[in-house]
Design a protein around this motif. Structure first.
Motif: not given
Length: 352
Positions: A150, A153-154, A156, A200
């Motif tokens: 996956n 994410r920005e 995290k 993450d």
């Protein structure tokens, strides 16, 4: 009103139709039908989106959200119709067959030898060995294939999580006493749900990738709807480290991840492992978790992940993890709890 209808079971990527389900039957009866279709024993089945009356809500500390899990005993006795179930109703199933659990709980033959954990402070590495370590790290960054499950994410932070004896009691004898569910460390899914809000998550195990993938499936981690795992790393991403006292050992250098994903560094990364040798290259970023062994005895009282979820939530507000001492994580929780209590009392005093 219909008394019979079809129920759709969503199991991973599969959709299984169970026809002619008596809606006046209990959840227990439905699980027996699911067992016939999937091979998953009722005791290993978790039906995620059933609205039962009896819930256990977990909110052990201040958090923007809580997680409510159905009481399994009461859920099994619920009548399907009373749960709002009708023909065409979809249920998400988590669980694994006995044979899949058995494969996961027996260690592969090519596992590396595990030495006893260090009883002293981390080794001081000589400069020649550091150069060799850096060469191994760069080689893995340049030539090894990272498979993202996956997207990262920005904004995290990063949590790197071990498997055996950290979130899973690797004890093959337990297969006969109930399988993967009983070997899973208590509160694992709650822990991952809470961690996913700010971090993450990377799973890094000193085993092969096939075993990691199977184990994550058995534990219900791979396709969980409430959190996502960014990446799996196996023993191939580890390096050999020469120490004066312990000889050659294997370790998990976080620089392998940092070199590939530039948004992460010592400032925003934490690693949980039951063996300190695994983060000898990054001692300040590692937190040695209490090993989870003898699950059939300890699982009733083990609250380690519950407490560590609180720690992760608290430190998520910290800009630079290098200012923290993860060895004193329990003291940090106590201090922050006292600080929040004082602030609340002060605010109440101002409002009076």
């Amino acid at each position: 009103m219909e008394n019979v209808g079809k129920i759709i079971i969503v199991w991973g990527r599969k959709k299984i139709e169970i026809p002619d389900v008596n809606l006046d039957d209990t959840v227990r009866g439905l699980k027996i039908r699911i067992h016939k279709e999937t091979g998953i024993l009722p005791k290993h089945q978790k039906l995620l989106n059933l609205r039962t009356k009896d819930f256990t809500c977990l909110k052990p500390f201040k958090s923007p959200s809580s997680v409510c899990l159905p009481n399994k005993t009461s859920q099994d006795e619920e009548i399907l119709r009373n749960l709002g179930m009708k023909s065409g109703f979809k249920i998400r199933l988590m669980g694994s067959r006995e044979e899949d659990i058995a494969k996961v709980c027996h260690a592969p033959k090519d596992l590396p030898d595990v030495i006893n954990d260090f009883q002293t402070e981390e080794e001081k590495l000589d400069i020649e060995n550091v150069k060799m370590c850096l060469f191994q790290i760069q080689f893995r960054i340049d030539y090894y294939r990272f498979v993202e499950l996956n997207p990262f994410r920005e904004g995290k932070k990063l949590l790197v999580l071990d498997i055996d004896y950290t979130i899973f009691d690797h004890n093959s004898a337990m297969v006969l006493q109930g399988g993967g569910g009983e070997l899973m460390r208590p509160f694992l899914h709650y822990f991952l749900i809470m961690a996913y809000q700010n971090y993450d998550i990377v799973i890094w195990s000193a085993t092969n990738m096939e075993w990691i993938n199977k184990k994550m499936k058995v534990l219900g981690v791979s396709n969980n709807p409430y959190y996502k795992i960014a990446c799996h790393l196996d023993a191939n991403f580890m390096i050999n480290v020469q120490t004066s006292k312990y000889g050659t050992i294997t370790a998990k250098p976080l620089a392998v991840i940092w070199g590939k994903y530039k948004q992460f560094s010592a400032k925003n990364t934490i690693m949980f492992d039951d063996n300190r040798r695994n983060f000898i290259m990054n001692p300040q970023s590692g937190l040695k978790i209490k090993p989870f062994r003898h699950a059939y005895i300890t699982r009733r009282k083990d609250r380690e992940l519950l407490k560590l979820s609180q720690y992760l939530t608290l430190i998520a507000k910290v800009d630079d993890f290098q200012t923290l001492n993860h060895r004193k994580w329990q003291e940090y929780i106590i201090d922050k709890t006292k600080e929040e209590k004082r602030n609340m009392e002060e605010n109440e005093g101002r409002n009076e």
